[in-house]
Design an enzyme around this catalytic site. Sequence first.
Site, short mmCIF file in Angstrom:
data_model
loop_
_atom_site.label_atom_id
_atom_site.label_comp_id
_atom_site.label_asym_id
_atom_site.label_seq_id
_atom_site.Cartn_x
_atom_site.Cartn_y
_atom_site.Cartn_z
N GLU A 39 0.83 -1.18 0.12
CA GLU A 39 -0.15 -0.10 -0.02
C GLU A 39 0.98 1.31 0.09
O GLU A 39 1.92 1.20 0.75
CB GLU A 39 -1.18 0.03 1.40
CG GLU A 39 -1.73 1.24 1.47
CD GLU A 39 -2.35 1.73 0.38
OE1 GLU A 39 -3.35 1.22 -0.34
OE2 GLU A 39 -2.24 2.87 -0.14
N ALA A 275 -17.52 16.89 -8.64
CA ALA A 275 -18.02 15.69 -8.41
C ALA A 275 -18.51 14.92 -9.60
O ALA A 275 -19.72 14.72 -9.52
CB ALA A 275 -18.81 15.30 -7.30
N HIS A 450 -42.68 -5.88 14.60
CA HIS A 450 -43.25 -4.95 14.45
C HIS A 450 -42.90 -4.06 15.66
O HIS A 450 -42.93 -4.57 16.70
CB HIS A 450 -44.78 -5.39 14.67
CG HIS A 450 -45.53 -4.19 14.69
ND1 HIS A 450 -45.85 -3.24 13.61
CD2 HIS A 450 -46.28 -3.47 15.58
CE1 HIS A 450 -46.81 -2.26 13.85
NE2 HIS A 450 -46.91 -2.34 15.31
P1 FAD Z 1 -9.55 2.11 -3.20
O1 FAD Z 1 -10.35 2.03 -1.90
O2 FAD Z 1 -9.53 3.19 -3.94
O3 FAD Z 1 -8.06 1.67 -2.68
C1 FAD Z 1 -6.95 1.42 -3.63
C2 FAD Z 1 -5.65 1.59 -2.84
O4 FAD Z 1 -4.61 1.23 -3.86
C3 FAD Z 1 -5.41 2.97 -2.34
O5 FAD Z 1 -5.19 2.88 -1.11
C4 FAD Z 1 -3.95 3.43 -2.99
O6 FAD Z 1 -3.29 4.05 -2.28
C5 FAD Z 1 -3.45 2.03 -3.42
N1 FAD Z 1 -2.65 2.11 -4.67
C6 FAD Z 1 -2.85 2.43 -5.94
N2 FAD Z 1 -1.74 2.34 -6.63
C7 FAD Z 1 -0.91 1.63 -5.96
C8 FAD Z 1 0.52 0.98 -6.14
N3 FAD Z 1 1.03 1.16 -7.49
N4 FAD Z 1 1.19 0.81 -5.07
C9 FAD Z 1 0.70 0.50 -3.92
N5 FAD Z 1 -0.66 0.94 -3.52
C10 FAD Z 1 -1.30 1.31 -4.52
N6 FAD Z 1 -18.89 2.78 -1.96
C11 FAD Z 1 -19.84 2.19 -1.17
O7 FAD Z 1 -20.01 1.07 -1.47
N7 FAD Z 1 -20.68 2.84 -0.20
C12 FAD Z 1 -20.12 4.24 0.03
O8 FAD Z 1 -20.98 4.71 0.65
C13 FAD Z 1 -19.53 4.91 -0.73
N8 FAD Z 1 -19.28 6.28 -0.35
C14 FAD Z 1 -18.26 6.73 -0.93
C15 FAD Z 1 -17.76 8.34 -0.88
C16 FAD Z 1 -17.02 8.94 -1.35
C17 FAD Z 1 -16.89 10.53 -1.11
C18 FAD Z 1 -16.09 8.36 -2.51
C19 FAD Z 1 -15.01 9.00 -2.96
C20 FAD Z 1 -16.31 7.00 -2.73
C21 FAD Z 1 -17.34 6.14 -2.07
N9 FAD Z 1 -17.51 5.05 -2.32
C22 FAD Z 1 -18.72 4.13 -1.57
C23 FAD Z 1 -16.78 4.19 -3.10
C24 FAD Z 1 -15.61 3.22 -2.56
O9 FAD Z 1 -14.74 4.17 -1.90
C25 FAD Z 1 -14.89 2.55 -3.54
O10 FAD Z 1 -15.74 1.83 -4.59
C26 FAD Z 1 -13.83 1.55 -3.00
O11 FAD Z 1 -13.13 2.38 -2.11
C27 FAD Z 1 -13.07 0.73 -3.95
O12 FAD Z 1 -12.25 0.03 -3.07
P2 FAD Z 1 -10.62 -0.37 -4.03
O13 FAD Z 1 -10.02 -1.29 -3.20
O14 FAD Z 1 -11.03 -0.97 -5.57
O15 FAD Z 1 -10.04 0.84 -4.21
P1 NAD Z 2 -21.39 9.78 -10.52
O1 NAD Z 2 -21.05 9.03 -11.30
O2 NAD Z 2 -22.36 9.12 -9.35
O3 NAD Z 2 -22.10 11.25 -10.74
C1 NAD Z 2 -21.23 12.17 -11.56
C2 NAD Z 2 -22.42 13.21 -12.05
O4 NAD Z 2 -21.73 14.25 -12.88
C3 NAD Z 2 -23.28 12.81 -12.80
O5 NAD Z 2 -24.48 12.88 -12.51
C4 NAD Z 2 -23.04 13.31 -14.45
O6 NAD Z 2 -24.24 13.42 -15.21
C5 NAD Z 2 -22.37 14.58 -13.68
N1 NAD Z 2 -21.65 15.23 -14.51
C6 NAD Z 2 -20.43 14.68 -15.35
N2 NAD Z 2 -19.67 15.74 -15.94
C7 NAD Z 2 -20.29 16.88 -15.63
C8 NAD Z 2 -20.11 18.42 -16.00
N3 NAD Z 2 -18.97 18.53 -16.99
N4 NAD Z 2 -20.92 19.15 -15.47
C9 NAD Z 2 -21.94 19.03 -14.65
N5 NAD Z 2 -22.11 17.75 -14.51
C10 NAD Z 2 -21.36 16.65 -15.03
O7 NAD Z 2 -19.80 10.13 -9.77
P2 NAD Z 2 -19.59 10.81 -8.26
O8 NAD Z 2 -20.63 11.73 -7.64
O9 NAD Z 2 -18.33 11.57 -8.52
O10 NAD Z 2 -19.18 9.51 -7.40
C11 NAD Z 2 -18.16 8.46 -7.92
C12 NAD Z 2 -18.24 7.16 -7.75
O11 NAD Z 2 -17.99 6.90 -6.33
C13 NAD Z 2 -19.92 6.60 -7.87
O12 NAD Z 2 -20.10 6.48 -9.09
C14 NAD Z 2 -19.88 5.51 -6.85
O13 NAD Z 2 -19.60 4.43 -7.62
C15 NAD Z 2 -18.74 5.90 -5.83
N6 NAD Z 2 -19.63 6.47 -4.59
C16 NAD Z 2 -20.67 5.71 -4.08
C17 NAD Z 2 -21.33 6.17 -3.04
C18 NAD Z 2 -22.37 5.26 -2.24
O14 NAD Z 2 -22.20 4.01 -2.55
N7 NAD Z 2 -23.31 5.70 -1.41
C19 NAD Z 2 -21.25 7.46 -2.69
C20 NAD Z 2 -20.29 8.34 -3.00
C21 NAD Z 2 -19.41 7.71 -4.07
#
Ligand code: FAD
Ligand code: NAD
Length: 474
Positions: A39, A275, A450
């Site tokens: 990592e 976003a 319930h």
């Molecule tokens: P990541 O969590 O991105 O982990 C990848 C890791 O790889 C990182 O720690 C990075 O440092 C490491 N890495 C990259 N390249 C290298 C390298 N060459 N060598 C060593 N380490 C490396 N998903 C949900 O299901 N529910 C939610 O409520 C939700 N909310 C979200 C809210 C936000 C604001 C965001 C941004 C995302 C959210 N997501 C949510 C999406 C979720 O975070 C991702 O789907 C998830 O983290 C993916 O897991 P991953 O292991 O594929 O990648």
């Molecule tokens: P998203 O794909 O959910 O939404 C992006 C939005 O931006 C879309 O509605 C799209 O039409 C709009 N958009 C794209 N280009 C634009 C532009 N130039 N101007 C105006 N609008 C534009 O992406 P996100 O909200 O960035 O989230 C990224 C990913 O992270 C999600 O797809 C999801 O997989 C993951 N995520 C999941 C959760 C959860 O599970 N509750 C929460 C946060 C993030």
Amino acid sequence: MVVGDIATGTDVLIIGGGPGGYVAAIRAGQLDLDVTLVEMDAYGGTCLNEGCIPSKALVHATDVAHDAGGAEHMGVHADPAVDVQGMVDWKDGVVDQLTGGVEKLCKASGVNLVEGRAEFAGENTVRVAHGGEGQGSESIEFEHAVVATGSRPIELPGFEFDGERILSSTHVLDLDEVPESMLVVGGGYIGMELSTVLAKLGTEVTVVEMLDDILPGYEDDVTRLVRERAEDLGVRFEFGETAQGWEDTGTDAFVTTETEDGETGEYTAEKVLVAVGRRPVTDTVNLEAVGLEPNDRGFVETDHEARTDVDHVFAVGDVAGEPMLAHKAYREGEVAAEVIAGEPAALDHQAVPAAVFTDPEVGTVGLTEDEAEAEGFDPVVGQMPLRASGRALTLDDTDGFVRIVADEETGFVLGAQIVGPDASEMVAEVGLAVEMGAQLEDVAGTIHTHPTLSEAVGEAAANALGKATHTLNR
Ligand code: FAD
Ligand code: NAD
């Protein structure tokens, strides 16, 4: 190997310690494989450090303040004062607890943890550069590799993140004061969850979305409830506009947008959250050296065993394709580890749930009615409005519904769309039903406690069968 390298070897080399990578590592360790997890930043990846967990912590903390301040009709009089730094500190504590837990669980499963950036250097070799000047590097030989490098936010041209005016979700999760106003570009998952948080903190929020509605892919009656509640909180929506450029006025960002017809819009806000989606991370690992290249959308393609085109290399989580959700990453991590250990395991994406932690929440799994029809089913739909749920009334939160979709002929449950309090929890029952091949009768015949919200799941199934007792039947 470069001079100074220390060469080591491992059965399974996992690159990335997010939900995909750390779960693959723990499972592989449990299966007695020799595992090394590399990592380069923080254990727990995006999800634990700057995604799911910190965002849900802030969703909850702002709910507490908002709900307490809006309960006069229940005889509760309070005017909560929010100390943003205190809120962020509490959120950080939750994050630390979980990331520390990941490290402990990995070690307890015998996983060798290596801090640094791993790059493929050949078919069976990675080079790990340890962070910082003079920290050196090491080469690790592997039998199998799992690429779990995740994703990062998409940067709009001209809107490069600076952490001052132009923010990514990561910056918003670490704000130390409440901005007066925020322009949110993108009304997807992140845009809507964080708009809700900000609006509850008192920020004036405007969402600019290029499509004609929020939350692409969700049905109209789902998005309407989320949009209307956000509007009640003061969020303003501008649809059909894309952000074009911005200037710093010294106190604010002055942002211009354009519609498809070339009409322009102008907005002034203290901060801008961009976003507009996330992009898979492949530029950190030198995929070429192992004989792989990303597809034209940037993902590493995999089959039902999470295996890439190179037999001994697997890919899991966000880097392996949509949906980019932590629980999808977990499952892929488990499958990759089990396949490497020679166990029978395969991915089945039909019951991957999704939840949006807005107010009200959204929870979905499986097929919608339209999708079921498109797949050749003859769908039957049952619905329970939450205004008829005793529990929703006692929670003072009745906007929403539970809808269950099944195949008319066989009764097999195909999916659900749920909007309302704890929709993210309620959807789990239908996920299990889809996964097990349960029928409407099974869900309707299950005795639900319930008064609970989950009674509405049973009642929606009964409604599809024409047997509902607490709502009018179809
Ligand atoms: P990541 O969590 O991105 O982990 C990848 C890791 O790889 C990182 O720690 C990075 O440092 C490491 N890495 C990259 N390249 C290298 C390298 N060459 N060598 C060593 N380490 C490396 N998903 C949900 O299901 N529910 C939610 O409520 C939700 N909310 C979200 C809210 C936000 C604001 C965001 C941004 C995302 C959210 N997501 C949510 C999406 C979720 O975070 C991702 O789907 C998830 O983290 C993916 O897991 P991953 O292991 O594929 O990648
Ligand atoms: P998203 O794909 O959910 O939404 C992006 C939005 O931006 C879309 O509605 C799209 O039409 C709009 N958009 C794209 N280009 C634009 C532009 N130039 N101007 C105006 N609008 C534009 O992406 P996100 O909200 O960035 O989230 C990224 C990913 O992270 C999600 O797809 C999801 O997989 C993951 N995520 C999941 C959760 C959860 O599970 N509750 C929460 C946060 C993030």
